[in-house]
Design a protein around this motif. Structure first.
Motif, mmCIF file in Angstrom:
data_model
loop_
_atom_site.group_PDB
_atom_site.id
_atom_site.type_symbol
_atom_site.label_atom_id
_atom_site.label_comp_id
_atom_site.label_asym_id
_atom_site.label_seq_id
_atom_site.Cartn_x
_atom_site.Cartn_y
_atom_site.Cartn_z
ATOM 1 N N ASP A 1 0.827 -1.211 0.000
ATOM 2 C CA ASP A 1 0.000 0.000 0.000
ATOM 3 C C ASP A 1 0.860 1.258 0.000
ATOM 4 O OD1 ASP A 1 -2.292 -1.473 -0.125
ATOM 5 O OD2 ASP A 1 -3.104 -0.802 1.805
ATOM 6 N N VAL A 2 1.973 1.241 0.707
ATOM 7 C CA VAL A 2 2.890 2.387 0.689
ATOM 8 C C VAL A 2 3.457 2.551 -0.717
ATOM 9 C CG1 VAL A 2 5.094 3.299 1.544
ATOM 10 C CG2 VAL A 2 3.470 2.278 3.147
ATOM 11 N N GLY A 3 3.888 1.453 -1.324
ATOM 12 C CA GLY A 3 4.455 1.508 -2.670
ATOM 13 C C GLY A 3 3.472 1.990 -3.718
ATOM 14 N N GLN A 4 2.189 1.693 -3.514
ATOM 15 C CA GLN A 4 1.145 2.115 -4.448
ATOM 16 C C GLN A 4 0.559 3.480 -4.075
ATOM 17 O OE1 GLN A 4 -1.675 -1.123 -4.493
ATOM 18 N NE2 GLN A 4 -0.128 -2.576 -5.176
ATOM 19 N N LYS A 5 1.177 4.117 -3.091
ATOM 20 C CA LYS A 5 0.774 5.439 -2.616
ATOM 21 C C LYS A 5 -0.658 5.483 -2.071
ATOM 22 C CE LYS A 5 4.124 7.846 -5.470
ATOM 23 N NZ LYS A 5 5.227 7.600 -4.595
ATOM 24 N N LYS A 6 -1.121 4.341 -1.555
ATOM 25 C CA LYS A 6 -2.418 4.285 -0.884
ATOM 26 C C LYS A 6 -2.266 4.617 0.602
ATOM 27 C CE LYS A 6 -4.168 0.549 -3.817
ATOM 28 N NZ LYS A 6 -4.609 -0.847 -3.810
ATOM 29 N N LEU A 7 -1.011 4.603 1.072
ATOM 30 C CA LEU A 7 -0.716 4.805 2.481
ATOM 31 C C LEU A 7 0.597 5.577 2.579
ATOM 32 C CD1 LEU A 7 -1.725 3.795 5.333
ATOM 33 C CD2 LEU A 7 -0.144 1.894 5.044
ATOM 34 N N CYS A 8 0.639 6.579 3.446
ATOM 35 C CA CYS A 8 1.872 7.351 3.653
ATOM 36 C C CYS A 8 2.831 6.556 4.536
ATOM 37 C CB CYS A 8 1.563 8.669 4.353
ATOM 38 S SG CYS A 8 0.572 9.793 3.381
ATOM 39 N N PRO A 9 4.132 6.620 4.246
ATOM 40 C CA PRO A 9 5.096 5.902 5.082
ATOM 41 C C PRO A 9 4.984 6.265 6.568
ATOM 42 C CG PRO A 9 6.167 6.655 3.089
ATOM 43 C CD PRO A 9 4.794 7.256 3.097
ATOM 44 N N SER A 10 4.697 7.513 6.870
ATOM 45 C CA SER A 10 4.584 7.921 8.280
ATOM 46 C C SER A 10 3.392 7.250 8.968
ATOM 47 C CB SER A 10 4.467 9.435 8.393
ATOM 48 O OG SER A 10 3.317 9.890 7.705
ATOM 49 N N THR A 11 2.395 6.861 8.211
ATOM 50 C CA THR A 11 1.222 6.196 8.772
ATOM 51 C C THR A 11 1.567 4.802 9.268
ATOM 52 O OG1 THR A 11 -0.167 7.444 7.242
ATOM 53 C CG2 THR A 11 -1.183 5.567 8.318
ATOM 54 N N LEU B 1 1.719 0.792 13.735
ATOM 55 C CA LEU B 1 2.496 -0.048 14.660
ATOM 56 C C LEU B 1 2.306 0.399 16.107
ATOM 57 C CD1 LEU B 1 5.793 -0.409 12.608
ATOM 58 C CD2 LEU B 1 4.093 -2.197 13.046
ATOM 59 N N MET B 2 2.324 1.695 16.338
ATOM 60 C CA MET B 2 2.180 2.223 17.696
ATOM 61 C C MET B 2 0.780 1.964 18.254
ATOM 62 S SD MET B 2 5.168 3.304 18.371
ATOM 63 C CE MET B 2 4.974 4.257 19.853
ATOM 64 N N ALA B 3 -0.223 1.885 17.377
ATOM 65 C CA ALA B 3 -1.598 1.649 17.829
ATOM 66 C C ALA B 3 -1.763 0.226 18.363
ATOM 67 C CB ALA B 3 -2.573 1.901 16.681
ATOM 68 N N LYS B 4 -0.914 -0.702 17.911
ATOM 69 C CA LYS B 4 -0.985 -2.111 18.340
ATOM 70 C C LYS B 4 -2.394 -2.668 18.150
ATOM 71 C CE LYS B 4 2.819 -1.648 21.538
ATOM 72 N NZ LYS B 4 3.326 -1.853 22.879
ATOM 73 N N ASP B 5 -2.994 -2.303 17.037
ATOM 74 C CA ASP B 5 -4.364 -2.729 16.721
ATOM 75 C C ASP B 5 -4.401 -3.151 15.257
ATOM 76 O OD1 ASP B 5 -7.078 -3.077 16.282
ATOM 77 O OD2 ASP B 5 -7.653 -1.140 17.114
ATOM 78 N N ARG B 6 -4.486 -4.434 14.999
ATOM 79 C CA ARG B 6 -4.459 -4.968 13.639
ATOM 80 C C ARG B 6 -5.559 -4.363 12.759
ATOM 81 N NH1 ARG B 6 -4.000 -5.513 9.240
ATOM 82 N NH2 ARG B 6 -4.068 -7.347 7.961
#
Length: 72
Positions: free
Chosen positions: A28-38, A43-48
């Motif tokens: 998703d990051v590679g396809q620009k659907k998700l920002c790398p910072s997200t 990960l910090m949310a610890k919620d799948r």
């Protein structure tokens, strides 16, 4: 155009479907659907449930297993 992407993952243990989850997120990051910072926020949310869909099993394969002196 089809592309081959190789992702190597190394660790001493993995959770069920963990690698497919990580690959789905990276895709998703590679396809620009998700920002790398997200990714860090996920990960910090610890919620799948906050993560994107896992990568489908087709096209993924286990290339190598190492355990002490044991190799496959």
């Amino acid at each position: 155009k089809a592309q081959i992407v190789s992702i190597a993952v190394k660790g001493n243990a993995f959770l069920y479907r963990q690698v497919r989850n990580m690959v789905g997120c990276l895709a998703d990051v590679g396809q620009k659907k998700l920002c790398p910072s997200t990714v860090q926020e996920i990960l910090m949310a610890k919620d799948r449930r906050k993560a994107p869909a896992m990568a489908p099993a087709h096209g993924l394969y286990l290339a190598n297993v190492e355990h002490g002196d044991f190799y496959i």
